[in-house]
Enzyme design. Structure first.
Site, PDB file in Angstrom:
ATOM      1  N   GLU A   1       0.823  -1.195   0.000  1.00  0.00           N
ATOM      2  CA  GLU A   1       0.000   0.000   0.000  1.00  0.00           C
ATOM      3  C   GLU A   1       0.865   1.256   0.000  1.00  0.00           C
ATOM      4  O   GLU A   1       0.908   1.985  -0.970  1.00  0.00           O
ATOM      5  CB  GLU A   1      -0.905  -0.036   1.242  1.00  0.00           C
TER       6      GLU A   1
ATOM      7  N   GLU B   1      -7.161  18.399  38.901  1.00  0.00           N
ATOM      8  CA  GLU B   1      -8.084  19.513  39.058  1.00  0.00           C
ATOM      9  C   GLU B   1      -7.374  20.829  39.328  1.00  0.00           C
ATOM     10  O   GLU B   1      -7.904  21.889  39.024  1.00  0.00           O
ATOM     11  CB  GLU B   1      -9.076  19.215  40.193  1.00  0.00           C
TER      12      GLU B   1
END
Lengths: 507, 108
Positions: free
Chosen positions: A69, A312
């Site tokens: 490919e 956080e």
């Protein structure tokens, strides 16, 4: 008839692809061809290239890459980011391309019958010239694109597979699929490499991409079943996360470590166990970050190496918070005893987060880890992905025999549970609940040890206050009920006495 | 003019082993050069079993493959050349009628 013939096991060749050999119970069947099928963008080429690359890197086994490919130049460039220097391996005689990619700008016609004898000769030549032990073919669908006669191509590819078998190399062939759940591959290629089939998937779930690998079959030998998530890491390639093949075989320790808070230690019957997973659950502002800070401070005080994974808040914020509670994080980071890693949950997918967490734990080798908060990572992945993530990371920490403290934010202010808890609660050793308690128009904070595996613990719901020295745990709420359900009600002391009297202890 | 054109034909034929099919296709190519190119073009026959590195260079997958290396553009014919008219067409030899007295005559 020799009886041990049936018992002769098929040997496995470890691929070296992280995590894959675990789910493949050792690797790919040696000396055989395995079909790797997947839709467009499912990392087939990476898998094929990594199979060769890991052989060179980890085992010194030369390999041949047959490309139908992409031209070799494209492959060299594309995998450079994964840390593989193919050009160098080629010059060292470890990697050989067989370039069967389409020729651009050349007219080609078919007149009469043909076979793929030249391809076969080229493959054999390449394998012999470098003494290859691994062969990858990418991809079979592209061969069918180059030749119109599918029957010829199919029978010729069968010949290729049998030649590879005869030469004794372990091979991987990739093939296209049109849909994630349907026929194994296009053009019926699985008919001639049917012994071993691996399916790679790249699915869109809840707007999030999720890659999985599934071993569909290994004829005559064992493997783990089902789909396993994987990710592609820079400088590493495919990393399979073998969630459900994790075994519960960790040792258990009776050694206690301090939670960083004396009263909490007493409530837990003398501290957490050294190799336990602790879940701290509470709604926003109840003191989860404080508790993880105390947990880390306790470790620092005991001279342990500590790791804080924050999702956080930034490092600066964490420093400020900690100093507000009388803990010196900055100094501990400087001395190398503490490591803080702050990351945005959205920066990576869950699988990547997991690999990164494992990496930092493996390299820093902490005695205790705090994750603040685990629930922040909920929004990054799908429900299923998150469950696998939680199980994966908690079991990894358990295997390191270190203490892990996770915080989890509950969605409602009063009471309630979160997804994190539903997934983690069965594998945690301890659960600590932090709850708001509303009493006569005032918000107060309560803490209780819900679960403490392998130890007695305090069953009270105690009130705590936060001051400049951290958490101060006080007396139990005696005249309030319904805290856990988020529906606190004041109960007059006389009523409590009446209830206690209903159940006399001597009856 | 015609001589120069004839001389500039370069044909390569890839085969796998000396099988009957290979023999047949070699004979057909020889017949073609004899009849159409006045025998001035000697086709190069390459057996991939003996010289796989040449097949690698020319990136040949199928056998038999006939490559018209020159004149440009390069053209490939895959197959055992069972239909000679098509082969003549594909090689661009249709502009020359069959050789007459050993000399090809270009169309006016």
């Amino acid at each position: 008839m020799p009886q041990n013939l049936a018992l002769a096991e098929i040997e496995k060749l470890p691929t070296g692809i992280a995590g894959f050999d675990l789910i493949a119970n050792g690797g790919l069947p040696k000396g055989r061809t395995t079909l790797v099928a997947g839709t467009a963008g499912s990392a087939k080429t990476v898998f094929a290239a990594q199979f060769i690359a890991e052989g060179i890197l980890k085992k010194g086994e030369p390999g041949v890459f047959i490309t139908f490919e992409e031209p070799p130049a494209d492959i060299r460039r594309n995998v450079a980011s994964l840390g593989w220097d193919i050009a160098r391996w080629e010059s060292e005689g470890m990697w050989r391309f067989v370039d069967a990619s389409p020729l651009p700008g050349e007219e080609s016609v078919v007149i009469g019958r043909y076979d793929l004898g030249a391809l076969l000769a080229r493959i054999e030549n390449a394998v012999r010239s470098i003494g290859a032990q691994r062969v990858a073919m990418d991809s079979l669908g592209a061969v069918f694109g180059q030749f119109s006669d599918s029957n010829v191509v199919r029978s010729e590819l069968f010949r290729v597979a049998s030649v590879l078998k005869k030469v004794g190399v372990t091979a991987v062939m990739t093939a296209e699929r049109t849909e994630e759940y349907g026929e194994i591959a296009r053009f019926g290629v699985e008919e001639f490499v049917a012994d071993n089939v691996i399916v790679l998937r790249n699915m869109l779930e809840e707007e999030k991409r999720r890659r999985t690998v599934e071993i569909l079959k290994f004829r005559g030998t064992s493997h783990s079943k089902g789909e396993y998530p994987f990710t592609i890491m820079t400088a590493e390639g495919i990393v399979v996360i073998p969630v459900s093949s994790i075994e519960l075989k960790q040792h258990s320790s009776m050694v206690r470590i301090s939670s960083g808070n004396n009263t909490l230690d007493t409530m837990c019957g003398g501290g957490f166990f050294r190799d336990s997973i602790i879940l701290v659950s509470g709604s926003t502002g109840t003191g989860k970050t404080l508790l993880s800070t105390e947990f880390i401070a306790g470790g620092l005080k005991a001279g342990e190496r500590c790791l804080l994974l924050a999702y956080e808040e930034s490092t600066e914020q964490l420093f400020r918070n900690a100093s507000g509670w009388g803990v010196d994080f900055a100094g501990a980071v400087e001395s190398g005893q503490l490591k803080i890693v702050c990351e945005y949950p959205e920066a990576y997918g869950l699988e990547d987060h997991m690999v990164r967490m494992k990496e930092v734990i493996s390299t820093f080798k902490p005695n205790r880890v705090a994750v603040d908060s685990l629930s922040a990572l909920e929004r990054v992945g799908t429900l299923k992905g998150f469950r696998e993530f939680v199980i994966g990371i908690t079991s990894f920490i358990k295997h390191q025999e270190i203490a892990g403290l996770f915080t989890s934010t509950t969605p409602t202010l009063l009471g309630g549970t979160s997804i994190t808890e539903a997934h983690i609660s069965t594998i945690t050793d301890s659960i600590i609940l932090l709850r708001y308690v509303e009493i006569f128009g005032e918000m107060r904070r309560g803490l209780t040890v819900l679960k403490m595996r392998g130890s007695r613990h305090d069953k009270d719901i105690r009130e705590f206050k936060i001051d400049s020295e951290g958490m101060k745990i006080g007396r139990p709420f005696r005249s309030v009920s319904g805290i856990l359900s988020g529906n606190a009600q004041h109960v007059p002391p006389s009523e409590i006495e009446r209830l206690v009297d209903l159940f006399p202890e001597n009856s | 003019m015609p001589d120069r054109l004839n001389n500039s034909f370069v044909l390569k034929l890839y085969i796998t082993g000396q099988t009957p099919r290979s023999q047949r296709v070699i004979a057909r190519v020889h017949q073609l050069t004899r009849e159409r190119l006045n025998g001035l073009c000697e086709p190069i026959v390459i057996d991939v079993l003996e010289q796989p590195q040449l097949a690698e260079q020319d990136r040949v997958l199928a056998t038999p493959t006939l490559i018209r290396q020159f004149p440009l553009p390069v053209r490939r014919i895959v197959g055992d050349l069972s239909d000679m008219n098509q082969v003549i067409d594909a090689l661009g030899l249709d502009v020359y009628p069959a050789a007459e007295n050993g000399r090809p005559i270009p169309l006016a």
